[in-house]
Design a protein around this motif. Structure first.
Motif, PDB file in Angstrom:
ATOM      1  N   SER A  66     -31.419  -5.794  18.017  1.00 57.18           N
ATOM      2  CA  SER A  66     -30.938  -4.851  19.029  1.00 57.18           C
ATOM      3  C   SER A  66     -30.990  -3.417  18.510  1.00 57.18           C
ATOM      4  N   ARG A  67     -30.563  -3.198  17.278  1.00 58.01           N
ATOM      5  CA  ARG A  67     -30.607  -1.856  16.691  1.00 58.01           C
ATOM      6  C   ARG A  67     -32.040  -1.379  16.508  1.00 58.01           C
ATOM      7  N   LEU A  68     -32.928  -2.286  16.115  1.00 57.62           N
ATOM      8  CA  LEU A  68     -34.337  -1.926  15.949  1.00 57.62           C
ATOM      9  C   LEU A  68     -34.966  -1.558  17.290  1.00 57.62           C
ATOM     10  N   GLU A  69     -34.661  -2.327  18.331  1.00 59.83           N
ATOM     11  CA  GLU A  69     -35.188  -2.019  19.665  1.00 59.83           C
ATOM     12  C   GLU A  69     -34.671  -0.669  20.149  1.00 59.83           C
ATOM     13  N   ALA A  70     -33.405  -0.378  19.886  1.00 55.69           N
ATOM     14  CA  ALA A  70     -32.837   0.917  20.278  1.00 55.69           C
ATOM     15  C   ALA A  70     -33.526   2.054  19.522  1.00 55.69           C
ATOM     16  N   LEU A  71     -33.806   1.845  18.238  1.00 59.01           N
ATOM     17  CA  LEU A  71     -34.494   2.862  17.452  1.00 59.01           C
ATOM     18  C   LEU A  71     -35.914   3.082  17.974  1.00 59.01           C
ATOM     19  N   VAL A  72     -36.608   2.004  18.329  1.00 57.84           N
ATOM     20  CA  VAL A  72     -37.962   2.126  18.876  1.00 57.84           C
ATOM     21  C   VAL A  72     -37.935   2.912  20.187  1.00 57.84           C
ATOM     22  N   ARG A  73     -36.964   2.619  21.061  1.00 53.61           N
ATOM     23  CA  ARG A  73     -36.831   3.387  22.316  1.00 53.61           C
ATOM     24  C   ARG A  73     -36.560   4.859  22.030  1.00 53.61           C
ATOM     25  N   GLU A  74     -35.677   5.109  21.069  1.00 54.68           N
ATOM     26  CA  GLU A  74     -35.353   6.487  20.719  1.00 54.68           C
ATOM     27  C   GLU A  74     -36.576   7.224  20.183  1.00 54.68           C
ATOM     28  N   VAL A  75     -37.331   6.581  19.296  1.00 51.14           N
ATOM     29  CA  VAL A  75     -38.534   7.207  18.742  1.00 51.14           C
ATOM     30  C   VAL A  75     -39.552   7.472  19.847  1.00 51.14           C
ATOM     31  N   ALA A  76     -39.701   6.531  20.788  1.00 49.95           N
ATOM     32  CA  ALA A  76     -40.648   6.720  21.895  1.00 49.95           C
ATOM     33  C   ALA A  76     -40.240   7.897  22.777  1.00 49.95           C
ATOM     34  N   LYS A  77     -38.959   8.005  23.092  1.00 49.35           N
ATOM     35  CA  LYS A  77     -38.483   9.123  23.914  1.00 49.35           C
ATOM     36  C   LYS A  77     -38.614  10.439  23.154  1.00 49.35           C
ATOM     37  N   PHE A  78     -38.242  10.419  21.877  1.00 52.04           N
ATOM     38  CA  PHE A  78     -38.372  11.613  21.040  1.00 52.04           C
ATOM     39  C   PHE A  78     -39.843  12.027  20.996  1.00 52.04           C
ATOM     40  N   GLY A  79     -40.730  11.062  20.850  1.00 57.16           N
ATOM     41  CA  GLY A  79     -42.164  11.344  20.808  1.00 57.16           C
ATOM     42  C   GLY A  79     -42.695  11.903  22.114  1.00 57.16           C
ATOM     43  N   ALA A  80     -42.200  11.389  23.241  1.00 56.96           N
ATOM     44  CA  ALA A  80     -42.648  11.895  24.545  1.00 56.96           C
ATOM     45  C   ALA A  80     -42.242  13.358  24.719  1.00 56.96           C
ATOM     46  N   VAL A  81     -40.994  13.659  24.414  1.00 54.94           N
ATOM     47  CA  VAL A  81     -40.527  15.046  24.521  1.00 54.94           C
ATOM     48  C   VAL A  81     -41.253  15.914  23.497  1.00 54.94           C
ATOM     49  N   VAL A  86     -40.861  29.106  21.962  1.00 51.34           N
ATOM     50  CA  VAL A  86     -40.983  28.669  23.357  1.00 51.34           C
ATOM     51  C   VAL A  86     -40.901  27.143  23.438  1.00 51.34           C
ATOM     52  N   ALA A  87     -41.610  26.454  22.548  1.00 44.82           N
ATOM     53  CA  ALA A  87     -41.582  24.987  22.545  1.00 44.82           C
ATOM     54  C   ALA A  87     -40.191  24.457  22.204  1.00 44.82           C
ATOM     55  N   THR A  88     -39.481  25.128  21.322  1.00 42.51           N
ATOM     56  CA  THR A  88     -38.126  24.712  20.957  1.00 42.51           C
ATOM     57  C   THR A  88     -37.207  24.741  22.174  1.00 42.51           C
ATOM     58  N   GLY A  89     -37.338  25.766  22.989  1.00 45.05           N
ATOM     59  CA  GLY A  89     -36.526  25.853  24.207  1.00 45.05           C
ATOM     60  C   GLY A  89     -36.807  24.713  25.169  1.00 45.05           C
ATOM     61  N   THR A  90     -38.067  24.401  25.381  1.00 44.24           N
ATOM     62  CA  THR A  90     -38.397  23.294  26.287  1.00 44.24           C
ATOM     63  C   THR A  90     -37.989  21.955  25.680  1.00 44.24           C
ATOM     64  N   ASN A  91     -38.112  21.837  24.363  1.00 44.57           N
ATOM     65  CA  ASN A  91     -37.725  20.585  23.711  1.00 44.57           C
ATOM     66  C   ASN A  91     -36.223  20.330  23.809  1.00 44.57           C
ATOM     67  N   TYR A  92     -35.419  21.368  23.679  1.00 42.94           N
ATOM     68  CA  TYR A  92     -33.973  21.162  23.789  1.00 42.94           C
ATOM     69  C   TYR A  92     -33.623  20.517  25.124  1.00 42.94           C
ATOM     70  N   LEU A  93     -34.198  21.034  26.181  1.00 43.72           N
ATOM     71  CA  LEU A  93     -33.920  20.472  27.507  1.00 43.72           C
ATOM     72  C   LEU A  93     -34.346  19.002  27.575  1.00 43.72           C
ATOM     73  N   THR A 142     -34.049  12.229  26.075  1.00 45.12           N
ATOM     74  CA  THR A 142     -33.981  11.404  24.870  1.00 45.12           C
ATOM     75  C   THR A 142     -32.555  11.032  24.508  1.00 45.12           C
ATOM     76  N   TYR A 143     -31.672  12.006  24.484  1.00 50.22           N
ATOM     77  CA  TYR A 143     -30.302  11.787  24.024  1.00 50.22           C
ATOM     78  C   TYR A 143     -29.285  11.992  25.144  1.00 50.22           C
ATOM     79  N   ARG A 144     -29.643  11.650  26.362  1.00 48.45           N
ATOM     80  CA  ARG A 144     -28.730  11.874  27.490  1.00 48.45           C
ATOM     81  C   ARG A 144     -27.472  11.020  27.404  1.00 48.45           C
ATOM     82  N   ASP A 145     -27.539   9.918  26.662  1.00 44.18           N
ATOM     83  CA  ASP A 145     -26.374   9.037  26.545  1.00 44.18           C
ATOM     84  C   ASP A 145     -25.502   9.385  25.342  1.00 44.18           C
ATOM     85  N   ARG A 146     -25.831  10.431  24.637  1.00 43.70           N
ATOM     86  CA  ARG A 146     -25.075  10.802  23.448  1.00 43.70           C
ATOM     87  C   ARG A 146     -23.907  11.698  23.817  1.00 43.70           C
ATOM     88  N   ASP A 147     -23.051  11.903  22.842  1.00 45.36           N
ATOM     89  CA  ASP A 147     -21.836  12.698  23.010  1.00 45.36           C
ATOM     90  C   ASP A 147     -22.163  14.073  23.578  1.00 45.36           C
TER      91      ASP A 147
END
Length: 169
Positions: free
Chosen positions: A9-24, A57-64, A70-75
């Motif tokens: 479960s933790r590995l699957e969550a990490l893979v999802r996180e890496v995929a979302k991080f990679g997309a952004v 410029v890329a940093t600003g778009t990446n934050y959003l 990617t981290y919408r479910d985080r604190d």
């Protein structure tokens, strides 16, 4: 939940996180290169300064993208602290990314458009490794409640699998 399924479960969550991080991050790389090459072609701004503009410029778009995808479910508490840390670690990433380009351009005189793009790409790669680690560790932290629930579920699952002794001494 067994130890193996918890690990899975933790590995699957990490893979999802890496995929979302990679997309952004991939979208950010596109923004970074488009802005970099436009600034280089349309202005007389030196190569490293053009790269710094593009990185900002890329940093600003990446934050959003990181905050709301990617981290919408985080604190979400302490948004000011989150943004401050994001900008701090982004600045370190900017130095990593553009430091490599600086060395290639001014140290080795590799400053053709192709060479600049290659070294910018390599700099982005090294900076991305740092950013992934720092953002997930310090900026977009997991909710403490989620971690506590996962630990409790794991503890309960492990406890239910242990044999109970019939007599106590």
């Amino acid at each position: 939940m067994s130890e193996r399924s918890a690990l899975r479960s933790r590995l699957e969550a990490l893979v999802r996180e890496v995929a979302k991080f990679g997309a952004v991050g991939g979208a950010g790389v596109v923004v970074n290169f488009v802005v970099f090459n436009l600034v280089r072609q349309l202005t007389e701004v030196p190569v490293v300064r053009a790269s710094i503009i593009a990185t900002v410029v890329a940093t600003g778009t990446n934050y959003l993208g990181y905050r709301y995808f990617t981290y919408r479910d985080r604190d979400r508490q302490g948004r000011t602290k989150e943004l401050t840390l994001f900008l701090l670690f982004s600045a370190v990433g900017l130095v990593i990314e553009n430091g490599l380009l600086y060395v290639a351009t001014y140290g080795f005189h590799w400053d053709s458009p192709l060479q600049s793009n290659v070294f910018k790409f390599l700099g982005i790669g090294f900076a991305t490794l740092f950013r992934f680690w720092s953002y997930r560790t310090w900026v977009f932290r997991s909710l403490p409640a989620r971690e506590a629930v996962e630990r409790a579920e794991s503890f309960l699952a492990d406890g239910s699998q242990r044999p109970h002794s019939a007599s106590r001494k």
